[in-house]
Motif scaffolding. Structure first.
Motif, short mmCIF file in Angstrom:
data_model
loop_
_atom_site.label_atom_id
_atom_site.label_comp_id
_atom_site.label_asym_id
_atom_site.label_seq_id
_atom_site.Cartn_x
_atom_site.Cartn_y
_atom_site.Cartn_z
N UNK A 188 0.85 -1.19 0.00
CA UNK A 188 0.00 0.00 0.00
C UNK A 188 0.88 1.24 0.00
N UNK A 189 0.54 2.23 -0.83
CA UNK A 189 1.35 3.45 -0.94
C UNK A 189 1.32 4.25 0.36
N UNK A 190 2.44 4.93 0.61
CA UNK A 190 2.54 5.77 1.80
C UNK A 190 1.67 7.01 1.62
N UNK A 191 0.78 7.25 2.62
CA UNK A 191 -0.09 8.42 2.57
C UNK A 191 0.30 9.36 3.70
N UNK A 192 0.66 10.58 3.34
CA UNK A 192 1.07 11.56 4.33
C UNK A 192 -0.09 12.50 4.61
N UNK A 193 -0.79 12.23 5.72
CA UNK A 193 -1.95 13.06 6.07
C UNK A 193 -1.49 14.28 6.87
N UNK A 194 -2.16 15.39 6.70
CA UNK A 194 -1.74 16.62 7.38
C UNK A 194 -1.97 16.55 8.90
N UNK A 195 -1.06 17.18 9.62
CA UNK A 195 -1.18 17.32 11.07
C UNK A 195 -1.42 18.79 11.38
N UNK A 196 -2.51 19.06 12.08
CA UNK A 196 -2.88 20.44 12.39
C UNK A 196 -3.04 20.62 13.90
N UNK A 197 -2.90 21.87 14.31
CA UNK A 197 -3.06 22.24 15.72
C UNK A 197 -4.48 22.77 15.89
N UNK A 198 -5.29 22.12 16.74
CA UNK A 198 -6.69 22.52 16.89
C UNK A 198 -7.06 22.72 18.35
N UNK A 199 -7.95 23.69 18.56
CA UNK A 199 -8.49 23.96 19.88
C UNK A 199 -9.37 22.78 20.30
N UNK A 200 -9.25 22.38 21.57
CA UNK A 200 -10.05 21.27 22.08
C UNK A 200 -11.55 21.52 21.85
N UNK A 201 -11.96 22.79 21.96
CA UNK A 201 -13.38 23.12 21.83
C UNK A 201 -13.91 22.94 20.41
N UNK A 202 -13.01 22.85 19.44
CA UNK A 202 -13.46 22.68 18.05
C UNK A 202 -13.61 21.21 17.66
N UNK A 203 -13.22 20.30 18.57
CA UNK A 203 -13.30 18.87 18.29
C UNK A 203 -14.61 18.29 18.81
N UNK A 204 -15.10 17.26 18.14
CA UNK A 204 -16.37 16.63 18.52
C UNK A 204 -16.19 15.12 18.65
N UNK A 205 -16.76 14.55 19.69
CA UNK A 205 -16.67 13.12 19.89
C UNK A 205 -17.51 12.39 18.84
N UNK A 206 -17.11 11.18 18.52
CA UNK A 206 -17.83 10.36 17.56
C UNK A 206 -18.94 9.60 18.28
N UNK A 207 -20.18 9.97 18.07
CA UNK A 207 -21.30 9.31 18.76
C UNK A 207 -21.51 7.90 18.24
N UNK A 208 -20.84 7.56 17.12
CA UNK A 208 -20.93 6.20 16.58
C UNK A 208 -19.65 5.41 16.86
N UNK A 209 -18.93 5.81 17.88
CA UNK A 209 -17.68 5.16 18.25
C UNK A 209 -17.89 3.65 18.39
#
Length: 515
Positions: A1-22
């Motif tokens: 499988x090819x190497x995929x380089x996904x971006x890493x970003x700095x985000x405020x905790x308040x902008x993240x949302x839990x996955x209700x379908x975890x």
């Protein structure tokens, strides 16, 4: 499988949302608040939160998120993110708000550094995340270090400015840093030893001899004496087999492991016939052990495991395990340095064979505990508690009770009171509040009938005038703190610690009853 380089970003905790379908959920949760409450209750998020507070947040593996309709959904790392969410705003988990606030009070100093934003890896879709999630949670992404590898890592961290106690606090993931250090030092000693049998040398220096198995032998006092092994308070080997008798005993022991005669289940259980015979076979006089000459091995050791012991004087006493008068009894428990909180200073003060008392006079044999200059904090799991509690315990361990008895007594009272509050601060019940008398009433209510604690509790809860001059009572602590009419010396402090230690140890190591 090819190497995929996904971006890493700095985000405020308040902008993240839990996955209700975890995938951790038995069924989709109706809201993020419900998801947070569920994770906190069912997925041990409280443990994650405590680790973050105690050891700091480490983002060596960033949470994986996906942008769905302008909302950043956390697909991997929900427990870490939910812990950070709740620590930053306990009201987000109303069902556990009181517990979270209590945790923040326990780690008040560390809570000042809770991150408000973190780095995350942004994936293009849930489909792209599927294989990563499977590798993380179904496969094995990392091969765990074995004990030898752990020992190399831990020893590499030690230095002049780093003690075993400090390293234990830094590495809470290792159950016992002193134990791992001892394993590493024993491995070093084995590799540096000159053996009389080359095949045995290869075995002792190689990976076939597992330290987790050999530990069953070298941690026993009788075997330590026979092979000349001694540890200091920092788990360092300060004495090792060097006489012909000790080398013979070591080779006999190693041959037992090499042949399979000895292992974790066989031959090393004290008070058994096999163990007593092993000690007898290891116990040779200097006349019985030939000293190597010009590099040639002594004949008696050429087949150590199979030596005919029928005429051995040691076997005649095998019913006792050792020949009387040959093995020196230990002056302290063999594993005393394994306990967090037993520093090198305390170890040295408690194991001198010719110790000095407070006046400088020589004492025969081990120190009288009441004359020691330092308190021994045995059996307390210091790294499991907030940094502020660790510092207070460290101060108590290091203070010289002979030179500063009043300060030591007041610090002891502070540790006792703080231990009660720390104990109840972990529970779902009420916090113990107030001064020593008030908090001890709560302890007596909950544990007064505990046979192992009743003596300590009954003494500490004595506040009447008749207890003014009795070290370790509540009245004694109060008078030393608030009055100059009661004098105190180092022996009084040691007597008080004998009363207090069992209760402090219990309170700091055991979960509260209401939990």
């Amino acid at each position: 499988m090819a190497y995929a380089e996904y971006p890493i970003e700095h985000m405020d905790i308040r902008s993240l949302h839990l996955d209700v379908s975890n995938y951790r959920f038995a069924a989709d949760q109706p809201s993020e608040m419900a998801a947070l409450n569920y994770l906190w209750a069912e997925q041990q998020v409280s443990e994650v939160a405590e680790l973050i507070l105690r050891d700091g947040y480490v983002d060596i593996e960033q949470p994986l998120i996906v942008n769905e309709n302008g909302r950043y959904i956390v697909l991997e790392g929900n427990r870490r993110v939910s812990a950070l969410m709740a620590l930053n705003d306990p009201s987000l988990a109303p069902a556990h708000q009181a517990d979270i606030e209590r945790l923040l009070r326990r780690f008040a100093l560390e809570a000042e550094d809770i991150p408000q934003s973190i780095r995350v890896m942004v994936l293009p879709s849930r489909a792209a995340a599927a294989s990563i999630l499977a590798r993380l949670h179904i496969g094995v992404s990392k091969k765990r270090w074995d004990l030898d590898e752990q020992a190399k890592f831990v020893i590499a961290q030690l230095g002049e400015d780093m003690t075993v106690e400090q390293l234990s606090a830094m590495l809470p993931g290792i159950e016992s840093v002193p134990r791992v250090v001892r394993m590493g030092r024993i491995r070093e000693a084995l590799r540096a030893t000159k053996y009389t049998d080359e095949s045995l040398a290869r075995y002792a220096r190689g990976s076939r001899l597992k330290m987790s198995s050999f530990e069953y032998a070298y941690r026993q006092t009788a075997i330590q004496d026979l092979i000349g092994l001694k540890f200091d308070g920092q788990a360092q080997v300060i004495s090792w087999a060097h006489t012909p008798t000790q080398l013979f005993a070591l080779e006999r022991l190693l041959n037992g492991f090499k042949s399979g005669e000895l292992n974790t289940r066989r031959g090393l259980k004290p008070d058994t016939t096999a163990y007593k015979l092993l000690l007898a076979e290891m116990l040779k006089t200097d006349q019985e052990v030939a000293i190597p000459v010009n590099g040639h091995k002594p004949a008696v050791a050429s087949n150590v495991a199979g030596v005919d012991q029928s005429d051995s004087p040691a076997v005649g006493a095998s019913s006792l395990g050792i020949t009387p008068g040959t093995v020196t009894p230990p002056s302290s428990a063999p594993d005393s340095e394994t306990v967090p909180g037993t520093g090198s200073d305390a170890h040295q003060s408690s194991t001198k064979s010719d110790a000095e008392d407070a006046t400088g006079s020589k004492l025969r044999g081990p120190n009288d505990p009441l004359l020691r200059a330092n308190l021994t904090l045995t059996g307390i799991d210091e790294p499991a508690h907030p940094l502020t509690m660790q510092r207070r315990l460290r101060e108590l361990r290091r203070i010289n009770v002979v030179e500063f008895p009043s300060a030591a007594a007041m610090l002891m009272r502070s540790v006792l009171e703080a231990s009660v509050k720390e104990h109840y601060g972990q529970s779902n019940g009420i916090d113990a509040v107030g001064e020593l008398g008030a908090v001890m009433r709560q302890v007596k209510t909950d544990y007064g009938r505990n046979g192992q604690l009743s003596n300590a509790i009954n003494n500490i809860t004595r506040f009447g005038n008749d207890a003014t001059h009795v070290p370790g009572t509540g009245r004694w602590f109060n008078m030393i703190t608030h009055s100059v009419n009661v004098d105190v010396n180092g022996q009084h402090v040691q007597q008080a610690w004998l009363v207090v230690l069992p209760l402090v140890r219990f309170l700091l190591n055991e979960p509260p009853r209401s939990a």
